[in-house]
Design a protein around this motif. Structure first.
Motif, PDB file in Angstrom:
ATOM      1  N   HIS A 178       0.842  -1.194   0.000  1.00 52.42           N
ATOM      2  CA  HIS A 178       0.000   0.000   0.000  1.00 52.42           C
ATOM      3  C   HIS A 178       0.882   1.251   0.000  1.00 52.42           C
ATOM      4  CE1 HIS A 178      -3.012   2.922   1.161  1.00 52.42           C
ATOM      5  NE2 HIS A 178      -3.926   2.025   0.853  1.00 52.42           N
ATOM      6  N   PRO A 179       0.571   2.238  -0.850  1.00 48.72           N
ATOM      7  CA  PRO A 179       1.457   3.413  -0.934  1.00 48.72           C
ATOM      8  C   PRO A 179       1.646   4.129   0.406  1.00 48.72           C
ATOM      9  CG  PRO A 179      -0.571   3.726  -2.220  1.00 48.72           C
ATOM     10  CD  PRO A 179      -0.514   2.286  -1.843  1.00 48.72           C
ATOM     11  N   LEU A 180       0.621   4.142   1.263  1.00 46.82           N
ATOM     12  CA  LEU A 180       0.781   4.823   2.554  1.00 46.82           C
ATOM     13  C   LEU A 180       1.820   4.115   3.422  1.00 46.82           C
ATOM     14  CD1 LEU A 180      -2.902   5.704   3.428  1.00 46.82           C
ATOM     15  CD2 LEU A 180      -1.052   7.316   2.961  1.00 46.82           C
TER      16      LEU A 180
ATOM     17  N   ASP B 199       5.405   5.586   4.784  1.00 43.21           N
ATOM     18  CA  ASP B 199       5.846   5.506   6.183  1.00 43.21           C
ATOM     19  C   ASP B 199       7.218   4.856   6.271  1.00 43.21           C
ATOM     20  OD1 ASP B 199       3.526   6.648   6.991  1.00 43.21           O
ATOM     21  OD2 ASP B 199       2.650   4.861   7.891  1.00 43.21           O
TER      22      ASP B 199
ATOM     23  N   HIS C 170      10.105   7.983  11.359  1.00 43.88           N
ATOM     24  CA  HIS C 170       9.597   8.939  12.356  1.00 43.88           C
ATOM     25  C   HIS C 170       8.110   8.770  12.583  1.00 43.88           C
ATOM     26  CE1 HIS C 170      13.381  10.838  12.657  1.00 43.88           C
ATOM     27  NE2 HIS C 170      13.419  11.094  11.374  1.00 43.88           N
ATOM     28  N   GLN C 171       7.657   7.519  12.573  1.00 44.31           N
ATOM     29  CA  GLN C 171       6.268   7.237  12.892  1.00 44.31           C
ATOM     30  C   GLN C 171       6.155   6.888  14.366  1.00 44.31           C
ATOM     31  OE1 GLN C 171       3.920   7.460  10.497  1.00 44.31           O
ATOM     32  NE2 GLN C 171       5.609   8.257   9.306  1.00 44.31           N
ATOM     33  N   ARG C 172       4.933   6.917  14.884  1.00 44.21           N
ATOM     34  CA  ARG C 172       4.725   6.311  16.199  1.00 44.21           C
ATOM     35  C   ARG C 172       4.575   4.799  15.993  1.00 44.21           C
ATOM     36  NH1 ARG C 172      -0.734   5.924  16.966  1.00 44.21           N
ATOM     37  NH2 ARG C 172      -0.495   5.800  19.188  1.00 44.21           N
TER      38      ARG C 172
ATOM     39  N   LYS D  21       3.088   1.314  15.631  1.00 39.51           N
ATOM     40  CA  LYS D  21       1.698   0.989  15.302  1.00 39.51           C
ATOM     41  C   LYS D  21       1.646  -0.297  14.501  1.00 39.51           C
ATOM     42  CE  LYS D  21       1.771   3.751  11.084  1.00 39.51           C
ATOM     43  NZ  LYS D  21       1.156   4.794  10.285  1.00 39.51           N
TER      44      LYS D  21
ATOM     45  N   GLU E 261      -0.756  -1.705  11.305  1.00 46.04           N
ATOM     46  CA  GLU E 261      -1.822  -1.367  10.367  1.00 46.04           C
ATOM     47  C   GLU E 261      -2.106  -2.585   9.510  1.00 46.04           C
ATOM     48  OE1 GLU E 261      -3.284   1.515  10.239  1.00 46.04           O
ATOM     49  OE2 GLU E 261      -1.913   3.124  10.758  1.00 46.04           O
ATOM     50  N   VAL E 262      -3.347  -2.766   9.142  1.00 42.50           N
ATOM     51  CA  VAL E 262      -3.705  -3.849   8.227  1.00 42.50           C
ATOM     52  C   VAL E 262      -4.136  -3.225   6.910  1.00 42.50           C
ATOM     53  CG1 VAL E 262      -5.180  -5.842   7.859  1.00 42.50           C
ATOM     54  CG2 VAL E 262      -4.468  -5.225  10.169  1.00 42.50           C
ATOM     55  N   TYR E 263      -3.479  -3.613   5.838  1.00 46.30           N
ATOM     56  CA  TYR E 263      -3.881  -3.175   4.492  1.00 46.30           C
ATOM     57  C   TYR E 263      -4.215  -4.432   3.715  1.00 46.30           C
ATOM     58  CZ  TYR E 263      -1.590   1.288   5.548  1.00 46.30           C
ATOM     59  OH  TYR E 263      -1.218   2.482   6.117  1.00 46.30           O
TER      60      TYR E 263
ATOM     61  N   ARG F   1      12.773  13.306  30.802  1.00 44.58           N
ATOM     62  CA  ARG F   1      12.575  13.479  29.373  1.00 44.58           C
ATOM     63  C   ARG F   1      12.823  12.172  28.618  1.00 44.58           C
ATOM     64  NH1 ARG F   1      13.795  18.644  26.019  1.00 44.58           N
ATOM     65  NH2 ARG F   1      12.692  17.854  24.238  1.00 44.58           N
TER      66      ARG F   1
ATOM     67  N   LEU G  25      10.026   9.678  29.330  1.00 45.54           N
ATOM     68  CA  LEU G  25       8.809  10.019  28.595  1.00 45.54           C
ATOM     69  C   LEU G  25       8.907   9.593  27.134  1.00 45.54           C
ATOM     70  CD1 LEU G  25       7.795  13.551  29.906  1.00 45.54           C
ATOM     71  CD2 LEU G  25       6.429  11.473  30.001  1.00 45.54           C
TER      72      LEU G  25
ATOM     73  N   LYS H  71       6.780   6.634  25.135  1.00 42.00           N
ATOM     74  CA  LYS H  71       6.010   6.882  23.917  1.00 42.00           C
ATOM     75  C   LYS H  71       6.380   5.874  22.828  1.00 42.00           C
ATOM     76  CE  LYS H  71       6.757  10.968  22.439  1.00 42.00           C
ATOM     77  NZ  LYS H  71       6.837  12.305  21.837  1.00 42.00           N
TER      78      LYS H  71
ATOM     79  N   ARG I 267      -7.173   6.814   7.931  1.00 45.57           N
ATOM     80  CA  ARG I 267      -6.410   6.209   9.016  1.00 45.57           C
ATOM     81  C   ARG I 267      -5.024   6.839   9.086  1.00 45.57           C
ATOM     82  NH1 ARG I 267      -6.185  -0.054   8.576  1.00 45.57           N
ATOM     83  NH2 ARG I 267      -4.423   0.532   7.276  1.00 45.57           N
TER      84      ARG I 267
ATOM     85  N   LEU J  87       6.489  17.620  30.166  1.00 47.12           N
ATOM     86  CA  LEU J  87       7.825  18.214  30.258  1.00 47.12           C
ATOM     87  C   LEU J  87       7.750  19.606  30.876  1.00 47.12           C
ATOM     88  CD1 LEU J  87       9.675  17.321  26.966  1.00 47.12           C
ATOM     89  CD2 LEU J  87      10.357  16.771  29.296  1.00 47.12           C
TER      90      LEU J  87
END
Lengths: 323, 323, 323, 323, 323
Positions: free
Chosen positions: D56-58, D62, D67-69, D71, D73-75, D188, D191, D195, E224, E243
């Motif tokens: 999938h292009p998205l 990514d 620099h993604q969180r 996750k 994903e299902v494509y 810092r 945290l 994340k 999404r 922070l």
């Protein structure tokens, strides 16, 4: 200790003293149920009840040892509740927590009080005067007990609220008190009070929603009403917790500000006394040629100058608010 | 290290020492199950158990390495639990956490203890004396272990509560102590203790609700009872966390207030010594015409005046509470 | 006190004064409903309403005593709401909370106002001018009341927001004020305001989602709109709480920084006065051989040196920002 | 950059270097899948992969920009994961986060590493040695990657824990350090580390629960095991956050207490020097009649008295702990 | 003000200026939809749109007055969105929030911009160049708008992040600044920014999950993707809040530590000047028998001693870090 034993027939209490044996026997008749009240009962005193009503040994153990968290348990056909009573004790500003444990079945209510739990006398009297409600069976008794206990939370909360108002006044009065300890102790009371109330909200919700057949549909709304008061109490306690935590912080600022005021006041006095000392030092120098020293009015003049400077400094510090 | 190996037939323990091989064989008979106890077992010691009971390799790995978070896992027909034991160690005010891991199947219980975990001896003895309960199979053993471990939380919590009371006393005693470190260390213990208890609440809830067939319906209520105690422990630890965080804040106020008191006391003494210094300065001036200097009683008068002023200042500062 | 009594037929208000008895009778006709408005009604005044509309005694009790938390209760076919009105009172910076209680049935609306609750007059007038909406029955009246009350939250919130801005300005103005008390009191208002609004979000959501048949499908979107404003108010109050808590902390820093500034200023002056005192002390020594003491210009020179040093110190402290 | 390209047949890696074109072709055979490894691949390098595997292009975007969180994903039939690797860098006490992105389909695994992400070499080697597991297809590769990454969290967490212990020691060592900056920087790191880990818990839970057909039922338990370690890491980071926030507060108390100690020490020295100054002032007065002045031993006596008083004060201040 | 009006046929924009009337008419043809753009439209300007598209009056009211919280509402077949745009304004370090409101139906998109909302020009241009995507109807337009707005959050967040880094540097630089105000103001921006983003997460999740038929299944993944970026923004803002709150606390410690440093420095200078004063006092005493007073080198010796002691004290204080 068995405190009371009563048989209710079609909502009306049978006159005269009732023997346990009669209660055991007559409760099976239709429209009849018994209410047995105990105070800090021992395992021995519970023995006959346990056999007759087939109480679950875990519930009986809880009822004997107390110090449980508030809860509602279902054991087969029997519902078992642990309730906390609260009483505000003024001079020491503490919340005295007691415990009432209730066993409830199709044709019986057993209540066990522990510690400073408010007497259930008023509940009995109020119920005896209202046979219409009692016709709905043991659930009506449970409601009356819950209602009394939760209503009693309100004066206790008001006691704490008054304390918090006093603390606020003290905090911002400009007087040099440090209410940190009092705030902390109130926080402690609020926390333990909250622990005694909040866990009941869900079980009573379930009572009101009709999860238990023991509760006659006609009186479910009444449980919702009790829960409303309980939730209100819980929310008040939550707000108090937030307020007290805010007042601890405000107190820090007050302490800092007061220290600052003290420092300024002290510094002003230091300045007032330092100036004459410096002048005296100057005229204490041993130079040969100091014409003032020979003047007739040198000494009184110097002293006057000192006093004058002190007075001016005093007025100045008064004006800028350091004194 | 294999610490114990027992066969229970209809709830009664077979007398004498039992060989592992017999245990493996006899457990398949109806109404029979085995309980094998290990202490910090190595992978080798686990080997035969793993094959015989078809234990899942991940569970075995957890059991060997320990240092897991409390949890309940289901692997096919087997349930695997990680439990944390807690013991309060007084002089150092720490909570010593141990670990007990339990494998439970239709006809076996395997327990593995790690570190300072309380011995399970009392559990065995209590169970051996109560064949009625053991007839409900391995679930009854699991309950007894959970019951012992969770009951042991209470003295540990009480140890922390006593420490917190001591800290409170220290905090508001008026003495010049700084309990910041002690508060912080208690907070640390409370946090790690909570991490060892809270994750178990949900799994035990599921045990009590009958999600697992291994647990005989007759003893589900007992798991609910254990959970009740666990929730109580968790709530107590939560309240402690709130209290300790409040006491750190109150401590800041106390530190500030004490500094203020010190500053006032110091300032009062500075004032008391500054006044005679100023007077001495004045009479040290070299003016020709200072009549007092020639008075016979000038010197003792001046010294007397100094002492008098010092005394008056001292009394004044005492009165306003600066000294 | 019965304040108003109106009959609406097909959305149009019947002219002239309407007697309660007529209202009771005519409401049963199709397309007709009555709206009865009360102000702090007593139990006696409620008596006839209670009988006629078969109001649940618990709801009536709530309506008489007020001081409830906001809520929505369903009693059979009747919906009962407790709403809180809010008004910002400027000089004292408090939020004055009133109470409006609404009974709503298929063909009646009963409203009871308590305390400083905003008059519902504007609601009546707006509705009377819009028969199209009133054709949707009592639900339209409920919406109009909710809309008025929730819209009135906005000016109250803006009042608080302006106060917070003032506090911020004060906080960072460089002036030596201590807004701790004001921040604390605002926090208190925000907390109690939030308690008066947040519990309504869920019930109004249910109204908007069509859980209750009383609400005509055509006007459900309007309830969603009201809820939107309510949620906005709640979020604003939440943000205020966070801001105020942050400003209490910032205030601590400001207090500390100001104390530091004071200390430096004081210290600078102490230094300025200490140097001449030391010099004077030196020339006050009684050594036989101090050539300067005999110089003609010794004394003026010494005084000049003192003044010069003071001036230099003053300039230096000015430059480094201590004065 | 394409780093590796391998074909697995029945769990066994085909020997020798594999061309992309072969991989594309052979993967369709039963029991076969390919694993292609990239490092910071560009859009051009991705082009052929994108066409072949219908990515999938998205997801591709990514994978290129990173620099993604974290996750999942299902494509369509493809599952796409973003994972964060963590490495503790000692001298600077920072957690260096890298990124691994995984595309997984029925017969392929594509991994893309970014930044300081740990090399996946060990994963390949471990897997190559365990064909039994690889027979479960690409899911086994995903598990091995997750296992490596999550296991690598532990040393990073231990690095932070050691730092926190050092900070605690510094905090309560009695030395005059101010670890505020270090605490803040650790906060810092904690945290940002949190994340990078916490958002993965839910997706891995779903992998373990069998929501995705790609994961062979036999290896689901292994994902649960990974999640267990992940949850443990998250809980440790949460506890660290609480501890660090508590230590910032404790640090405030320490700063206050140290200031108090300094003030006392300074004040003690001021007192010690003020007393001889006052005495010297007294004997510097110019009264005619001061008998002591004429005593032979007056001067040494006075100096001795000064020294004596200083010594006594010094001892006194030592005793009360001000020096 | 109507800013733009376009007709899209099979994803291609019709050339030339389009009249509203044509747009109204042609949109009903298959594969066709219109996009009408407004800027701060008045009720009058909305009138014709409202009639043509049967827009719900509540949505129209929101679109005219703006100042809504971000939300997604469904009115019959129409979906209405309120979006917040964010732009970082550097010199004042504030986040300027604008508002974009979107009405979306089967064959129309109406966008209304308010305040500083970023122009939608780039969206139009990007879309006009990609007819393939536009073939999926108004949903594609909605996605493009959301994508632009959420992508614009990132530079705003980076602006805040840079500010926070500056604040951190300032905080721990050792310079005597008090960043309390700046921290507080950043906290305020972060809070209001968060309020503008977080409420959108759930609605966009619903868009992505296919709750609304308006969104063509082929482009759901794109929503999404947008939500992913939105969640990332929200998480970054949450981390910033934590922070900043930590840095307010660290600032308190810094203020305390600096005060301590000042106090030590001041005290050191007090000591340096107090010692010569005391010595001068001693040689200012008027004892008859003070041999030093007669020494030729008494005076220079005394002055030298004073200087020496001052120098030694200075070196000592330098060494222990008080100066």
């Amino acid at each position: 200790m068995i405190v009371d034993c009563a048989i209710y027939e079609e909502g009306v209490r049978r006159d005269g003293k009732v023997e346990l044996a009669h209660a055991y026997h007559d409760r099976h008749e239709p429209g009849t149920f018994v209410w047995i009240g105990l105070y800090e009962a021992t395992a021995e005193e519970f023995d006959s009840l346990k056999r007759e009503f087939e109480l679950h040994p875990l519930a009986v153990e809880d009822a004997i040892h107390a110090h449980q968290r508030p809860k509602l348990e279902v054991y087969g056909d029997m519902v078992f509740l642990v309730l906390k009573t609260a009483r505000y004790v003024d001079p020491t500003e503490v919340i005295q927590l007691g415990e009432v444990l209730v066993f409830i079945g199709a044709d019986y209510v057993i209540t066990v009080r522990h510690g400073e739990a408010s007497s259930l006398g008023p509940v009995r009297e109020a119920l005896d005067a209202d046979p219409g409600r009692l016709r709905h069976g043991p659930g009506a008794v449970l409601h009356a007990i819950l209602d009394l206990i939760v209503d009693d939370y309100q004066p206790a909360i008001e006691g704490l609220e008054k304390d918090i108002e006093e603390v606020e006044e003290e905090l911002f009065s400009g007087e040099r008190t440090n209410p940190a300890e009092r705030i902390y102790r109130l926080q402690r009371e609020v926390l333990s009070f909250r622990k005694a109330t909040a866990p009941l909200v869900d079980p009573i919700e379930r009572l009101a929603r009709g999860h238990y057949e023991l509760i006659h549909p006609e009186i479910r709304d009444y449980f919702r009403d009790v829960n409303d008061h309980l939730i209100r109490a819980r929310d008040q306690l939550d707000a108090m917790r937030d307020l007290l935590s805010g007042s601890l912080q405000a107190n820090l600022a007050q302490v800092g500000v007061r220290q600052n005021e003290d420092m300024r006041r002290i510094s002003a006095w230091v300045a007032i006394i330092a100036v004459p000392t410096a002048i005296a030092g100057i005229y204490g120098m041993n130079f040969k040629h100091m014409p003032e020293l020979r003047w007739e009015l040198g000494y009184p003049g110097a002293v006057l100058a000192m006093l004058l400077i002190c007075a001016l400094l005093y007025r100045y510090f008064k004006k800028v608010g350091w004194l």
